[in-house]
Design a protein around this motif. Structure first.
Motif, short mmCIF file in Angstrom:
data_model
loop_
_atom_site.label_atom_id
_atom_site.label_comp_id
_atom_site.label_asym_id
_atom_site.label_seq_id
_atom_site.Cartn_x
_atom_site.Cartn_y
_atom_site.Cartn_z
N VAL A 117 58.83 37.68 11.71
CA VAL A 117 57.31 37.29 11.80
C VAL A 117 56.63 38.71 11.32
O VAL A 117 55.56 38.82 10.66
CB VAL A 117 56.62 36.92 13.06
CG1 VAL A 117 55.34 36.86 13.17
CG2 VAL A 117 57.17 35.55 13.41
N ILE A 118 57.00 39.67 12.15
CA ILE A 118 56.17 41.15 11.60
C ILE A 118 56.55 41.46 10.16
O ILE A 118 55.27 41.89 9.53
CB ILE A 118 56.92 42.21 12.58
CG1 ILE A 118 56.32 42.01 14.01
CG2 ILE A 118 55.99 43.73 12.08
CD1 ILE A 118 56.98 42.91 15.10
N LEU A 143 72.63 37.33 8.30
CA LEU A 143 73.05 38.82 8.19
C LEU A 143 72.82 39.39 9.43
O LEU A 143 73.64 40.11 9.96
CB LEU A 143 72.71 39.51 6.85
CG LEU A 143 73.08 40.68 6.79
CD1 LEU A 143 74.62 40.83 6.69
CD2 LEU A 143 72.68 41.13 5.38
N ALA A 144 71.26 39.35 9.79
CA ALA A 144 71.15 40.08 10.95
C ALA A 144 71.90 39.59 12.16
O ALA A 144 71.94 40.42 13.17
CB ALA A 144 69.44 40.06 11.04
N MET A 145 71.78 38.11 12.02
CA MET A 145 72.81 37.62 13.35
C MET A 145 74.11 38.27 13.54
O MET A 145 74.64 38.32 14.45
CB MET A 145 72.61 36.14 13.56
CG MET A 145 73.26 35.42 14.55
SD MET A 145 72.85 33.80 14.60
CE MET A 145 71.23 33.67 15.27
N THR A 149 65.78 44.21 23.39
CA THR A 149 65.29 43.33 22.44
C THR A 149 64.53 44.28 21.29
O THR A 149 64.58 44.07 20.22
CB THR A 149 64.19 42.47 22.95
OG1 THR A 149 64.91 41.65 24.16
CG2 THR A 149 63.49 41.53 21.97
N SER A 150 63.71 45.19 21.80
CA SER A 150 63.01 45.96 20.81
C SER A 150 64.12 47.05 20.10
O SER A 150 63.85 47.14 18.57
CB SER A 150 62.13 47.04 21.58
OG SER A 150 61.48 46.34 22.61
N THR A 151 65.18 47.29 20.71
CA THR A 151 66.08 48.12 19.71
C THR A 151 66.69 47.19 18.74
O THR A 151 66.85 47.72 17.59
CB THR A 151 67.07 48.61 20.68
OG1 THR A 151 66.69 49.72 21.76
CG2 THR A 151 68.02 49.42 19.79
N TYR A 152 67.00 46.05 19.05
CA TYR A 152 67.67 45.01 18.08
C TYR A 152 66.55 44.90 16.87
O TYR A 152 67.14 44.38 15.75
CB TYR A 152 68.09 43.91 18.82
CG TYR A 152 69.52 44.05 19.10
CD1 TYR A 152 70.34 44.65 18.61
CD2 TYR A 152 69.89 43.44 20.43
CE1 TYR A 152 71.92 44.88 19.03
CE2 TYR A 152 71.20 43.61 20.98
CZ TYR A 152 72.15 44.31 20.34
OH TYR A 152 73.50 44.37 20.70
N ILE A 159 65.33 38.83 15.94
CA ILE A 159 65.21 38.43 14.38
C ILE A 159 63.78 37.50 14.39
O ILE A 159 63.27 37.96 13.17
CB ILE A 159 66.36 37.41 14.14
CG1 ILE A 159 67.68 38.41 14.37
CG2 ILE A 159 66.17 36.68 12.75
CD1 ILE A 159 69.07 37.46 13.97
N PHE A 160 63.58 36.85 14.99
CA PHE A 160 62.43 35.95 15.02
C PHE A 160 61.05 36.86 15.01
O PHE A 160 60.17 36.77 14.17
CB PHE A 160 62.37 34.68 16.17
CG PHE A 160 60.88 34.13 16.24
CD1 PHE A 160 60.64 33.09 15.20
CD2 PHE A 160 60.01 34.50 17.20
CE1 PHE A 160 59.43 32.56 15.31
CE2 PHE A 160 58.83 33.61 16.99
CZ PHE A 160 58.36 32.79 16.10
#
Length: 266
Positions: free
Chosen positions: A78-79, A196-198, A136-139, A73-74
């Motif tokens: 940022v992106i 929501l993402a979490m 991590t990348s998939t999430y 999420i972080f």
């Protein structure tokens, strides 16, 4: 007429809230009793909660879930903020392409996404073939639409161009103006989209099971394992995870409200 509308809206919200809470209430009740063979349950006990709360494996799995929720999420936030800075300040005409790109993950979730990731990167060199890196990348892809929509909706609800022009007239740079003036004003949207993402990551089982599995056992994997042994412990674990998520959400919202209040006072 307005009073009737107000009462009608309030009644509708109460009905919806009760409807949404019914599964949670019955899950909680089932976690307190050993048997529910008749209309009323029997054999009240809190042993399931005691066993789970005293299980170090459970808390380690919760910690892994928090880590694998917060980091993607972080990174994604940022992106998205950097990309929105470029779109808002320099290339507003790119907004429609960015919207299309960021909403594409809606169509490739579920089993399709982890299978594609495994097929592409399982034999790739490190770190791309690392299971945690892939997870991590998939999430990041999974939560991208939710974070983008939250940020974009809040940006559209304010006069971004006018605020940037006013800040530039006072001598502030464009990058400084965006991240010190615009972003603090959309803090609520950032918090809501992050929560929501979490919730999406916390409730996921398919991606974590296919990409990481026993490499990185999370709370979802823990619930899946105890579900084979005891339905009462499963319900207790679900209620504890719900409480943990609720406490995290309350903490983040309260911190966000305090920060916004301090900004307004300053």
């Amino acid at each position: 007429m307005k009073t009737k509308k107000k009462h009608g809206t309030g009644l509708l919200l109460v009905v919806v809230a009760v409807y949404l809470l019914i599964p949670l209430v019955f899950t909680f009740l089932y976690s307190l009793f050993r048997e529910w063979m008749d209309i009323l349950p029997s054999s009240f006990t809190l042993n399931a909660y005691g066993e789970i709360l005293g299980d170090s494996v459970f808390w380690l799995s919760v910690g892994r879930t928090l880590i694998i929720s917060i980091i993607p999420i972080f990174i994604c936030m940022v992106i998205v903020l950097l990309a929105m800075y470029v779109v808002v300040v320099y290339h507003p005409e790119w907004d429609k392409y960015m919207k299309l790109l960021c909403t594409m993950p809606y169509a490739i979730q579920g089993v399709i996404l982890p299978i594609c990731v495994l097929a592409l990167y399982a034999d790739a060199p490190e770190p791309f073939s690392n299971r945690i890196f892939m997870l991590t990348s998939t999430y990041c892809i999974v939560v991208l639409p939710y974070i983008y929509q939250g940020v974009r909706n809040n940006l559209n609800g304010m006069n971004v161009k006018g605020l940037l022009e006013a800040a530039q007239m006072l001598g502030a740079g464009q990058f400084y103006s965006f991240f010190r003036i615009i972003v603090p004003n959309i803090t609520n949207g950032i918090i809501i989209s992050s929560m929501l993402a979490m919730a999406i990551v916390f409730g996921d089982f398919v991606v974590i099971n296919m990409l990481a599995g026993n490499y990185f056992p999370t709370a979802q994997m823990y619930v899946y394992e105890i579900m084979k042994k005891s339905s009462q412990k499963t319900c207790a674990a679900i209620m504890i995870l719900f409480t943990v998520t609720l406490l995290i959400s309350m903490f983040v919202f309260l911190r966000g409200a305090d920060s916004q209040k301090q900004d307004e006072e300053n």
